[in-house]
Scaffold this motif. Sequence first.
Motif, PDB file in Angstrom:
ATOM      1  N   ASN A 108       8.612  -0.181  -4.842  1.00  0.00           N
ATOM      2  CA  ASN A 108       8.832  -0.867  -3.580  1.00  0.00           C
ATOM      3  C   ASN A 108       8.454  -2.330  -3.769  1.00  0.00           C
ATOM      4  O   ASN A 108       7.278  -2.670  -3.899  1.00  0.00           O
ATOM      5  CB  ASN A 108       7.976  -0.219  -2.482  1.00  0.00           C
ATOM      6  CG  ASN A 108       8.271  -0.770  -1.100  1.00  0.00           C
ATOM      7  OD1 ASN A 108       8.457  -1.974  -0.935  1.00  0.00           O
ATOM      8  ND2 ASN A 108       8.299   0.100  -0.105  1.00  0.00           N
ATOM      9  N   GLN A 110       8.509  -4.735  -1.727  1.00  0.00           N
ATOM     10  CA  GLN A 110       7.725  -5.292  -0.624  1.00  0.00           C
ATOM     11  C   GLN A 110       6.227  -5.136  -0.893  1.00  0.00           C
ATOM     12  O   GLN A 110       5.443  -6.012  -0.549  1.00  0.00           O
ATOM     13  CB  GLN A 110       8.096  -4.619   0.689  1.00  0.00           C
ATOM     14  CG  GLN A 110       9.480  -4.951   1.207  1.00  0.00           C
ATOM     15  CD  GLN A 110       9.742  -4.362   2.583  1.00  0.00           C
ATOM     16  OE1 GLN A 110       9.021  -4.648   3.537  1.00  0.00           O
ATOM     17  NE2 GLN A 110      10.756  -3.520   2.668  1.00  0.00           N
ATOM     18  N   LYS A 156       3.820  -0.497   8.554  1.00  0.00           N
ATOM     19  CA  LYS A 156       5.016  -1.270   8.884  1.00  0.00           C
ATOM     20  C   LYS A 156       4.912  -1.822  10.301  1.00  0.00           C
ATOM     21  O   LYS A 156       4.279  -1.219  11.171  1.00  0.00           O
ATOM     22  CB  LYS A 156       6.265  -0.391   8.751  1.00  0.00           C
ATOM     23  CG  LYS A 156       6.549   0.057   7.327  1.00  0.00           C
ATOM     24  CD  LYS A 156       7.846   0.841   7.227  1.00  0.00           C
ATOM     25  CE  LYS A 156       8.137   1.236   5.788  1.00  0.00           C
ATOM     26  NZ  LYS A 156       9.409   1.996   5.662  1.00  0.00           N
ATOM     27  N   ASP A 157       5.533  -2.983  10.518  1.00  0.00           N
ATOM     28  CA  ASP A 157       5.537  -3.577  11.846  1.00  0.00           C
ATOM     29  C   ASP A 157       6.650  -2.961  12.696  1.00  0.00           C
ATOM     30  O   ASP A 157       7.347  -2.038  12.270  1.00  0.00           O
ATOM     31  CB  ASP A 157       5.671  -5.103  11.770  1.00  0.00           C
ATOM     32  CG  ASP A 157       6.981  -5.551  11.110  1.00  0.00           C
ATOM     33  OD1 ASP A 157       7.940  -4.749  11.062  1.00  0.00           O
ATOM     34  OD2 ASP A 157       7.038  -6.699  10.637  1.00  0.00           O
ATOM     35  N   ASN A 159       9.451  -3.955  13.398  1.00  0.00           N
ATOM     36  CA  ASN A 159      10.791  -4.142  12.836  1.00  0.00           C
ATOM     37  C   ASN A 159      11.014  -3.330  11.563  1.00  0.00           C
ATOM     38  O   ASN A 159      12.061  -3.450  10.918  1.00  0.00           O
ATOM     39  CB  ASN A 159      11.032  -5.626  12.539  1.00  0.00           C
ATOM     40  CG  ASN A 159      10.985  -6.489  13.780  1.00  0.00           C
ATOM     41  OD1 ASN A 159      11.539  -6.117  14.818  1.00  0.00           O
ATOM     42  ND2 ASN A 159      10.328  -7.634  13.680  1.00  0.00           N
ATOM     43  N   GLU A 161       9.275  -3.642   8.835  1.00  0.00           N
ATOM     44  CA  GLU A 161       8.917  -4.402   7.641  1.00  0.00           C
ATOM     45  C   GLU A 161       7.494  -4.051   7.202  1.00  0.00           C
ATOM     46  O   GLU A 161       6.591  -3.938   8.024  1.00  0.00           O
ATOM     47  CB  GLU A 161       9.024  -5.903   7.900  1.00  0.00           C
ATOM     48  CG  GLU A 161      10.435  -6.393   8.143  1.00  0.00           C
ATOM     49  CD  GLU A 161      11.323  -6.235   6.928  1.00  0.00           C
ATOM     50  OE1 GLU A 161      10.853  -6.503   5.802  1.00  0.00           O
ATOM     51  OE2 GLU A 161      12.488  -5.827   7.097  1.00  0.00           O
ATOM     52  N   LEU A 162       7.305  -3.908   5.908  1.00  0.00           N
ATOM     53  CA  LEU A 162       5.983  -3.579   5.387  1.00  0.00           C
ATOM     54  C   LEU A 162       5.013  -4.734   5.621  1.00  0.00           C
ATOM     55  O   LEU A 162       5.329  -5.889   5.332  1.00  0.00           O
ATOM     56  CB  LEU A 162       6.080  -3.288   3.890  1.00  0.00           C
ATOM     57  CG  LEU A 162       4.888  -2.571   3.253  1.00  0.00           C
ATOM     58  CD1 LEU A 162       4.850  -1.121   3.710  1.00  0.00           C
ATOM     59  CD2 LEU A 162       4.998  -2.622   1.736  1.00  0.00           C
ATOM     60  N   ASN A 163       3.839  -4.435   6.179  1.00  0.00           N
ATOM     61  CA  ASN A 163       2.840  -5.490   6.403  1.00  0.00           C
ATOM     62  C   ASN A 163       1.469  -5.156   5.824  1.00  0.00           C
ATOM     63  O   ASN A 163       0.509  -5.900   6.024  1.00  0.00           O
ATOM     64  CB  ASN A 163       2.710  -5.824   7.890  1.00  0.00           C
ATOM     65  CG  ASN A 163       2.348  -4.621   8.743  1.00  0.00           C
ATOM     66  OD1 ASN A 163       1.890  -3.603   8.237  1.00  0.00           O
ATOM     67  ND2 ASN A 163       2.554  -4.728  10.049  1.00  0.00           N
ATOM     68  N   SER A 183      -0.241  -8.340   4.561  1.00  0.00           N
ATOM     69  CA  SER A 183       0.653  -9.486   4.485  1.00  0.00           C
ATOM     70  C   SER A 183       0.015 -10.732   5.094  1.00  0.00           C
ATOM     71  O   SER A 183      -0.630 -10.668   6.142  1.00  0.00           O
ATOM     72  CB  SER A 183       1.960  -9.175   5.210  1.00  0.00           C
ATOM     73  OG  SER A 183       2.773 -10.332   5.309  1.00  0.00           O
ATOM     74  N   ASN A 185       1.533 -12.964   6.474  1.00  0.00           N
ATOM     75  CA  ASN A 185       2.306 -13.332   7.663  1.00  0.00           C
ATOM     76  C   ASN A 185       1.781 -12.668   8.930  1.00  0.00           C
ATOM     77  O   ASN A 185       2.212 -13.000  10.035  1.00  0.00           O
ATOM     78  CB  ASN A 185       3.779 -12.946   7.475  1.00  0.00           C
ATOM     79  CG  ASN A 185       4.417 -13.685   6.313  1.00  0.00           C
ATOM     80  OD1 ASN A 185       4.106 -14.848   6.065  1.00  0.00           O
ATOM     81  ND2 ASN A 185       5.309 -13.012   5.597  1.00  0.00           N
TER      82      ASN A 185
END
Length: 245
Positions: A108, A110, A156-157, A159, A161-163, A183, A185
Amino acid sequence: MKEEITENAVTFHDLVWDTEYFGITSAKAILNRPLSINEWVKLKTRFKDYQFISIVNLNSEPVNTQLIGKDTCAFLADVNIQFVKMIEGPHAHEVQKNITVHQSLERNDQVIDIADFQFSKFTEDPELAKRGGDQVYRKWLINSFNKSEKFYALSKDENGELNGFLLHSYLGNSCVIELIAVSQNVTKGGIGTSLFKAVENEAHQRGCGEIRVGTQVRNKGAINFYHKLGCKQVGCHQVHHLWNL
């Protein structure tokens, strides 16, 4: 590869992965207790066969620190803080819906992209840094994909997406946290805590009695994080690097 030799005073073995990756003959010497002069002299003779030796002084024993400092050009590269959290009685943290645990996770990218670790003896030692030390954790993660003995907790968030992730494995009665990252971000906190609690639940279901994790003494954020989660410090080990180049 030489056969690992375990003695009362010292555990000594070749570092096969390090030798192949860094391109230098590497070994590790774990000093299990204060060494006598004769034990130290015997150990020093083994150092001559390697270009790089990681000397781990368990519990930062002063006697060993003096021997290393007086008789070698080794330098203190890291102080590893070890934590343990006991898993006792009925245990059921509320696991967030965005957290999943995977065994033998496929590669992965991400996960690899999130892995940005500020504190690392592989980059703080100039000799390791110039030999690709900044890529060690990336290689660690890549080597952990598709392995039945490796487990990932993923966050994941909204959306998808992996965080955040937490790489862990099991050894006897222990769940061992290997790497954890969130993350950059992410603006809201709590992801690391949610990942830890999810792994704690999983470890309890597997019958484990404890969670073990280590970090560097300079990583104050990680130290405070593990204390907050109820982990207790059980070790403080000096890691010296000796170069014979």
